[in-house]
Design an enzyme around this catalytic site. Structure first.
Site, mmCIF file in Angstrom:
data_model
loop_
_atom_site.group_PDB
_atom_site.id
_atom_site.type_symbol
_atom_site.label_atom_id
_atom_site.label_comp_id
_atom_site.label_asym_id
_atom_site.label_seq_id
_atom_site.Cartn_x
_atom_site.Cartn_y
_atom_site.Cartn_z
ATOM 1 N N GLU A 1 6.243 -9.590 15.266
ATOM 2 C CA GLU A 1 5.783 -10.129 16.543
ATOM 3 C C GLU A 1 6.046 -11.638 16.587
ATOM 4 O O GLU A 1 6.505 -12.167 17.585
ATOM 5 C CB GLU A 1 4.286 -9.854 16.689
ATOM 6 C CG GLU A 1 3.956 -9.099 17.950
ATOM 7 C CD GLU A 1 2.520 -8.651 17.950
ATOM 8 O OE1 GLU A 1 2.060 -8.131 16.920
ATOM 9 O OE2 GLU A 1 1.865 -8.837 18.984
ATOM 10 N N ARG B 1 0.821 -1.214 0.000
ATOM 11 C CA ARG B 1 0.000 0.000 0.000
ATOM 12 C C ARG B 1 0.850 1.256 0.000
ATOM 13 O O ARG B 1 0.402 2.331 -0.412
ATOM 14 C CB ARG B 1 -0.987 -0.020 1.180
ATOM 15 C CG ARG B 1 -2.108 -1.039 0.987
ATOM 16 C CD ARG B 1 -3.011 -1.103 2.207
ATOM 17 N NE ARG B 1 -2.318 -1.576 3.386
ATOM 18 C CZ ARG B 1 -2.207 -2.853 3.744
ATOM 19 N NH1 ARG B 1 -2.783 -3.785 3.035
ATOM 20 N NH2 ARG B 1 -1.538 -3.187 4.814
HETATM 21 P P1 AMP Z 1 4.808 -2.436 11.360
HETATM 22 O O1 AMP Z 1 6.073 -2.995 10.790
HETATM 23 O O2 AMP Z 1 4.335 -3.166 12.582
HETATM 24 O O3 AMP Z 1 4.897 -0.931 11.597
HETATM 25 O O4 AMP Z 1 3.664 -2.704 10.301
HETATM 26 C C1 AMP Z 1 3.508 -1.845 9.270
HETATM 27 C C2 AMP Z 1 2.928 -2.517 8.040
HETATM 28 O O5 AMP Z 1 1.931 -3.483 8.330
HETATM 29 C C3 AMP Z 1 2.302 -1.453 7.195
HETATM 30 O O6 AMP Z 1 2.869 -1.543 5.905
HETATM 31 C C4 AMP Z 1 0.825 -1.736 7.209
HETATM 32 O O7 AMP Z 1 0.352 -1.800 5.898
HETATM 33 C C5 AMP Z 1 0.647 -3.075 7.885
HETATM 34 N N1 AMP Z 1 -0.219 -3.021 9.083
HETATM 35 C C6 AMP Z 1 0.154 -3.291 10.356
HETATM 36 N N2 AMP Z 1 -0.872 -3.200 11.213
HETATM 37 C C7 AMP Z 1 -1.944 -2.843 10.481
HETATM 38 C C8 AMP Z 1 -3.322 -2.553 10.788
HETATM 39 N N3 AMP Z 1 -3.816 -2.615 12.053
HETATM 40 N N4 AMP Z 1 -4.136 -2.197 9.785
HETATM 41 C C9 AMP Z 1 -3.666 -2.120 8.520
HETATM 42 N N5 AMP Z 1 -2.396 -2.378 8.161
HETATM 43 C C10 AMP Z 1 -1.532 -2.730 9.121
#
Ligand code: AMP
Length: 177
Positions: free
Chosen positions: A101, A64
């Site tokens: 995680e 995205r």
């Molecule tokens: P992170 O590495 O945990 O910051 O996860 C970021 C990536 O995971 C982003 O590219 C988001 O598209 C996706 N993502 C993580 N959590 C969500 C959520 N609750 N809703 C939508 N996309 C998420």
């Protein structure tokens, strides 16, 4: 950006419980993408943080982040660089492994995507724990890019992803939940 526009964006994002796994409240941005006016406002708002600065490339994260990143690049008069999941890019790459995680993930960028000293902005749809963005920022640093900052459409503030990005330039988010 007007408070009305921000409120419309916020209320148009769809919460999907337990996707893609139990316990995750997924922020579905497709209703925003589908609305011409809201899409325009979102991209304008995200690009605005870098208005008046010379930006060479916007780096967008699979998948995205490609949508937001490419449109922001267009608005800023910059090129676009994809950071992709491992094994998707056809040319020579540099990669970073990072922990999720549960388990690990890898992202890659083409070796010639960024020249040393180029002014770079990182873009993604959502900042959650910050692991993905930190990996992309590491790729930008390894390429010698001059990072101007990162911009997200949504930040999940309670996950404190920002803390993982400390010392990696300014972090901007249009909407915080
Ligand atoms: P992170 O590495 O945990 O910051 O996860 C970021 C990536 O995971 C982003 O590219 C988001 O598209 C996706 N993502 C993580 N959590 C969500 C959520 N609750 N809703 C939508 N996309 C998420």
């Amino acid at each position: 950006m007007s408070p009305d526009s921000l409120a419309s964006l916020r209320s148009t994002i769809r919460d999907v419980p337990d996707f893609p796994q139990p316990g995750i409240l997924f922020k579905d941005i497709t209703p925003v993408l589908a609305d011409a006016e809201l899409l325009r406002v979102a991209i304008e708002g995200m690009a605005e943080y870098f208005a008046g600065q010379k930006v060479d490339k916007v780096v967008g994260i699979d998948a995205r982040g490609f949508i937001f990143g490419a449109m922001i690049a267009q608005r800023l008069g910059a090129g676009f660089v994809p950071v992709r999941k491992k094994g998707k890019l056809p040319w020579q790459t540099r990669g970073v492994d990072y922990s999720l995680e549960y388990g690990t993930n890898s992202v890659e960028m083409h070796l010639d995507a960024i020249a040393p000293g180029e002014k770079i902005v990182l873009a993604d749809d959502l900042l959650a724990t910050g692991g993905t963005a930190a990996a992309a920022l590491q790729l930008i640093q390894e390429a010698g890019g001059d990072l101007l900052g990162s911009v997200f459409f949504i930040e999940l503030g309670f996950l404190e992803g920002r803390a993982k990005l400390a010392d990696m330039g300014p972090i901007h988010a249009l909407l915080t939940f």
